[in-house]
Design a protein around this motif. Structure first.
Motif, short mmCIF file in Angstrom:
data_model
loop_
_atom_site.label_atom_id
_atom_site.label_comp_id
_atom_site.label_asym_id
_atom_site.label_seq_id
_atom_site.Cartn_x
_atom_site.Cartn_y
_atom_site.Cartn_z
N LYS A 144 1.02 -1.30 -0.06
CA LYS A 144 -0.05 -0.12 0.16
C LYS A 144 0.91 1.19 -0.14
O LYS A 144 0.43 2.27 -0.82
CB LYS A 144 -0.90 0.08 1.28
N ALA A 145 2.01 1.29 0.90
CA ALA A 145 2.70 2.58 0.80
C ALA A 145 3.35 2.66 -0.36
O ALA A 145 3.70 3.48 -1.02
CB ALA A 145 3.97 2.21 1.95
N VAL A 146 3.97 1.48 -1.18
CA VAL A 146 4.58 1.82 -2.46
C VAL A 146 3.63 2.22 -3.24
O VAL A 146 3.86 3.17 -4.45
CB VAL A 146 5.32 0.39 -2.85
N ASP A 147 2.28 1.54 -3.51
CA ASP A 147 1.27 2.03 -4.49
C ASP A 147 0.97 3.60 -4.40
O ASP A 147 0.67 4.16 -5.21
CB ASP A 147 -0.13 1.03 -4.39
N GLU A 148 0.79 4.03 -2.99
CA GLU A 148 0.59 5.44 -2.66
C GLU A 148 1.59 6.39 -3.00
O GLU A 148 1.54 7.33 -3.38
CB GLU A 148 -0.04 5.47 -1.41
N ASN A 149 2.96 6.03 -2.80
CA ASN A 149 4.06 6.74 -3.06
C ASN A 149 5.01 6.00 -3.90
O ASN A 149 6.00 5.37 -3.57
CB ASN A 149 4.76 6.89 -1.72
N ARG A 150 4.81 6.25 -5.38
CA ARG A 150 5.68 5.63 -6.25
C ARG A 150 7.12 5.79 -6.40
O ARG A 150 7.68 4.81 -6.51
CB ARG A 150 5.13 5.69 -7.89
N ASP A 151 7.43 6.83 -5.87
CA ASP A 151 8.92 7.29 -5.48
C ASP A 151 9.59 7.02 -4.07
O ASP A 151 10.71 7.63 -3.76
CB ASP A 151 9.18 8.71 -5.95
#
Length: 73
Positions: free
Chosen positions: A63-70
């Protein structure tokens, strides 16, 4: 200081936690060790280890990666 047994102690503790099915992760920095010597690999390595061991953590990491692509930058 080099050669004092830090890595051996860390690996022993990690094995004991794994044997007890306790969540943990490890990363060794190696000065002069190409990517292993760079902090930018730290978070991706730890995240990968946590995802492999915990479906609970996997949901939050993805979820963290999906919400913050960078996020890895």
């Amino acid at each position: 200081m080099a050669g004092t047994g830090k890595s051996t102690i860390t690996q022993t503790i990690a094995r004991e936690h794994l044997a007890q099915d306790q969540l943990g992760a490890s990363f060794f920095f190696n000065r002069g060790g190409s990517d292993v010597g760079k902090a930018r690999k730290f978070f991706t390595t730890i995240s990968f280890q946590l995802i492999r061991r915990s479906t609970f953590m996997k949901r939050y990491i993805l979820k963290a990666v999906d919400e913050n692509r960078d996020i890895t930058e």
